[in-house]
Design an enzyme around this catalytic site. Structure first.
Site, PDB file in Angstrom:
ATOM      1  N   GLY A 113      36.340   6.579 -26.417  1.00  0.00           N
ATOM      2  CA  GLY A 113      36.466   7.170 -25.084  1.00  0.00           C
ATOM      3  C   GLY A 113      37.118   8.543 -25.063  1.00  0.00           C
ATOM      4  O   GLY A 113      36.613   9.478 -24.452  1.00  0.00           O
TER       5      GLY A 113
ATOM      6  N   LEU B  37      39.504   2.160  -9.467  1.00  0.00           N
ATOM      7  CA  LEU B  37      39.305   3.571  -9.118  1.00  0.00           C
ATOM      8  C   LEU B  37      40.599   4.361  -9.361  1.00  0.00           C
ATOM      9  O   LEU B  37      41.223   4.864  -8.439  1.00  0.00           O
ATOM     10  CB  LEU B  37      38.850   3.698  -7.659  1.00  0.00           C
ATOM     11  CG  LEU B  37      38.294   5.062  -7.268  1.00  0.00           C
ATOM     12  CD1 LEU B  37      36.904   5.268  -7.865  1.00  0.00           C
ATOM     13  CD2 LEU B  37      38.227   5.211  -5.749  1.00  0.00           C
TER      14      LEU B  37
ATOM     15  N   GLU C 176      38.450  -6.096 -31.232  1.00  0.00           N
ATOM     16  CA  GLU C 176      38.112  -4.899 -32.010  1.00  0.00           C
ATOM     17  C   GLU C 176      39.151  -4.632 -33.107  1.00  0.00           C
ATOM     18  O   GLU C 176      40.324  -4.946 -32.929  1.00  0.00           O
ATOM     19  CB  GLU C 176      37.985  -3.679 -31.073  1.00  0.00           C
ATOM     20  CG  GLU C 176      39.264  -3.315 -30.344  1.00  0.00           C
ATOM     21  CD  GLU C 176      39.038  -2.167 -29.348  1.00  0.00           C
ATOM     22  OE1 GLU C 176      38.098  -2.234 -28.533  1.00  0.00           O
ATOM     23  OE2 GLU C 176      39.827  -1.212 -29.396  1.00  0.00           O
TER      24      GLU C 176
ATOM     25  N   THR D 276      43.621  -2.275  -3.819  1.00  0.00           N
ATOM     26  CA  THR D 276      43.695  -1.822  -2.422  1.00  0.00           C
ATOM     27  C   THR D 276      42.673  -0.711  -2.169  1.00  0.00           C
ATOM     28  O   THR D 276      42.299   0.017  -3.088  1.00  0.00           O
ATOM     29  CB  THR D 276      45.085  -1.218  -2.092  1.00  0.00           C
ATOM     30  OG1 THR D 276      45.407  -0.266  -3.113  1.00  0.00           O
ATOM     31  CG2 THR D 276      46.165  -2.287  -2.033  1.00  0.00           C
TER      32      THR D 276
ATOM     33  N   ASP E 283      32.354   0.205 -25.075  1.00  0.00           N
ATOM     34  CA  ASP E 283      33.168   1.066 -25.950  1.00  0.00           C
ATOM     35  C   ASP E 283      34.375   0.285 -26.474  1.00  0.00           C
ATOM     36  O   ASP E 283      35.117   0.791 -27.313  1.00  0.00           O
ATOM     37  CB  ASP E 283      33.642   2.306 -25.168  1.00  0.00           C
ATOM     38  CG  ASP E 283      34.368   3.326 -26.050  1.00  0.00           C
ATOM     39  OD1 ASP E 283      33.912   3.540 -27.201  1.00  0.00           O
ATOM     40  OD2 ASP E 283      35.392   3.882 -25.607  1.00  0.00           O
TER      41      ASP E 283
ATOM     42  N   ARG F  69      39.150  -2.051 -21.476  1.00  0.00           N
ATOM     43  CA  ARG F  69      39.678  -2.902 -22.535  1.00  0.00           C
ATOM     44  C   ARG F  69      38.732  -4.084 -22.698  1.00  0.00           C
ATOM     45  O   ARG F  69      38.229  -4.621 -21.700  1.00  0.00           O
ATOM     46  CB  ARG F  69      41.079  -3.420 -22.173  1.00  0.00           C
ATOM     47  CG  ARG F  69      42.184  -2.395 -22.273  1.00  0.00           C
ATOM     48  CD  ARG F  69      42.496  -2.005 -23.726  1.00  0.00           C
ATOM     49  NE  ARG F  69      43.611  -1.082 -23.822  1.00  0.00           N
ATOM     50  CZ  ARG F  69      43.494   0.246 -23.908  1.00  0.00           C
ATOM     51  NH1 ARG F  69      42.292   0.809 -23.910  1.00  0.00           N
ATOM     52  NH2 ARG F  69      44.564   1.008 -24.016  1.00  0.00           N
TER      53      ARG F  69
ATOM     54  N   HIS G 286      35.101   2.392 -29.712  1.00  0.00           N
ATOM     55  CA  HIS G 286      36.261   2.806 -28.912  1.00  0.00           C
ATOM     56  C   HIS G 286      36.542   4.308 -29.085  1.00  0.00           C
ATOM     57  O   HIS G 286      37.581   4.705 -29.620  1.00  0.00           O
ATOM     58  CB  HIS G 286      37.499   1.973 -29.286  1.00  0.00           C
ATOM     59  CG  HIS G 286      38.574   1.982 -28.220  1.00  0.00           C
ATOM     60  ND1 HIS G 286      39.477   0.944 -28.059  1.00  0.00           N
ATOM     61  CD2 HIS G 286      38.898   2.900 -27.288  1.00  0.00           C
ATOM     62  CE1 HIS G 286      40.301   1.236 -27.059  1.00  0.00           C
ATOM     63  NE2 HIS G 286      39.965   2.421 -26.575  1.00  0.00           N
TER      64      HIS G 286
HETATM   65  C1  GLV Z   1      42.798   4.366 -25.240  1.00  0.00           C
HETATM   66  O1  GLV Z   1      42.240   3.307 -25.247  1.00  0.00           O
HETATM   67  C2  GLV Z   1      43.847   4.703 -24.334  1.00  0.00           C
HETATM   68  O2  GLV Z   1      44.410   3.798 -23.703  1.00  0.00           O
HETATM   69  O3  GLV Z   1      44.173   5.891 -24.216  1.00  0.00           O
END
Ligand code: GLV
Length: 332
Positions: A288, A159, A268, A183, A263, A239, A286
């Protein structure tokens, strides 16, 4: 006045190269005919390195390992393009007093959008429905009914800033949220699970947004996938190394989980043929943070970190392992 040297071992985007070239004498290692000879000549005096995770550097990898750090006795800064920095041994940098910066915040919302888009695609099979239409199958009969997001619980593994942005989206979509991490976070309103396996058992979406590196390698293994169960969906935007890929492939093949949206992949851009052959998973290359606006903002942040640091004003976004003493409020 002579400009400081700055070593760029991998091909970063033009915006980074142009931005840094204005203030530094840029050494583009990947363009050198004899990189080893260049390194031997410059390593003893090099103070600044700008690098990036392979997905942001044309797939080129130059891990900043403890051995590499040791090779640069005067090194002060490693400015990384990417929020993840599993390409850098930040512990080795910290031990030497070398500051590492990454590119947080500017990609948070984009990456959370990707994660949520991927989740919707997996659950409602939108990519498959698109293929169905293009193949002319709709003319014969409608697309089969799918699973639903309704009534689901999403467990977030890690988180951080991106995990929280995903949680906010989850709430807006009516999902119950839980999280697992090192935590419990006092200001997080969602149930915290100390044991990942317990959270996987309690939810039917597992959303992976934790840093990569040795501490999280194969965190999602057969045991966790079995706890997630036959209606469970795994989404990984972190990852590839965080997921035991052979265990995932087996769980998908045997129907021990419902589906996955990925992703990122362990090797990769190579993606296991078994995954590519599965029609019920959704696979992205990938992407993102891969919008023009967000990638430009990330590039600008690399330049700004290097300029600020070299001007004696300190790094803007140092990583947690290498906090900047005079700017503790910026450390994370
Ligand atoms: C992409 O994978 C990043 O770590 O920004």
């Amino acid at each position: 006045m002579a400009q400081d040297d700055l070593l760029m071992p991998v091909p970063l985007p033009p915006l980074v190269q142009e931005g840094l070239a204005k203030s530094f004498n840029l050494i583009k290692l990947w363009e050198e005919r004899d990189p080893e000879a260049v390194l031997a000549a410059i390593a003893p005096r090099m103070r600044f390195i700008a690098t990036g995770v392979p997905i942001l550097a044309d797939g080129v990898s130059y891990p900043i390992s403890a051995a590499v750090v040791a090779r640069f006795p005067k090194l002060e800064l490693v400015a990384n393009l990417g929020v993840g920095y599993d390409n850098i041994d930040a512990g080795a940098c910290a031990a030497r007093g070398v500051i590492v910066t990454n590119t947080p915040d500017v990609l948070t919302e984009e990456t959370a959008d990707t994660a949520f888009g991927l989740l919707l695609c997996v659950i409602r099979q939108f990519p498959q429905a698109d293929r169905y239409l293009r193949e002319g199958k709709w003319l014969k009969t409608g697309f089969p009914l799918t699973a639903s997001l309704r009534g689901r619980t999403m467990g977030i593994v890690g988180l951080g800033r991106i995990g929280r942005a995903i949680a906010r989206r989850g709430e807006a979509f009516g999902l119950k949220i839980a999280y697992h991490g090192r935590t419990a976070q006092a200001d997080a309103p969602w149930p915290f699970y100390e044991r990942l396996e317990d959270m996987a058992r309690a939810c039917d979406i597992l959303m992976v947004s934790t840093p990569g590196g040795p501490a999280t390698r194969n965190l999602i293994d057969a045991k966790i996938l079995d706890a997630l169960g036959p209606q469970g969906v795994l989404i990984n935007i972190a990852r590839g190394s965080v997921v035991d890929e052979p265990a995932l492939i087996a769980a998908l093949r045997e129907g021990r989980i419902l589906s996955a949206g990925l992703d990122v992949f362990a090797g990769e851009p190579e993606v296991p043929a078994e995954l590519i052959a599965m029609d019920h998973v959704v696979l992205l290359p990938h992407v993102g943070s891969a919008s023009h606006a967000t990638r430009d903002a990330m590039s600008a942040l690399v330049v700004d970190n290097a300029l600020s640091f070299a001007a004696g004003r300190g790094p803007l976004t140092p990583v947690a392992e290498t906090p900047w003493p005079s700017r503790p409020e910026k450390a994370h």
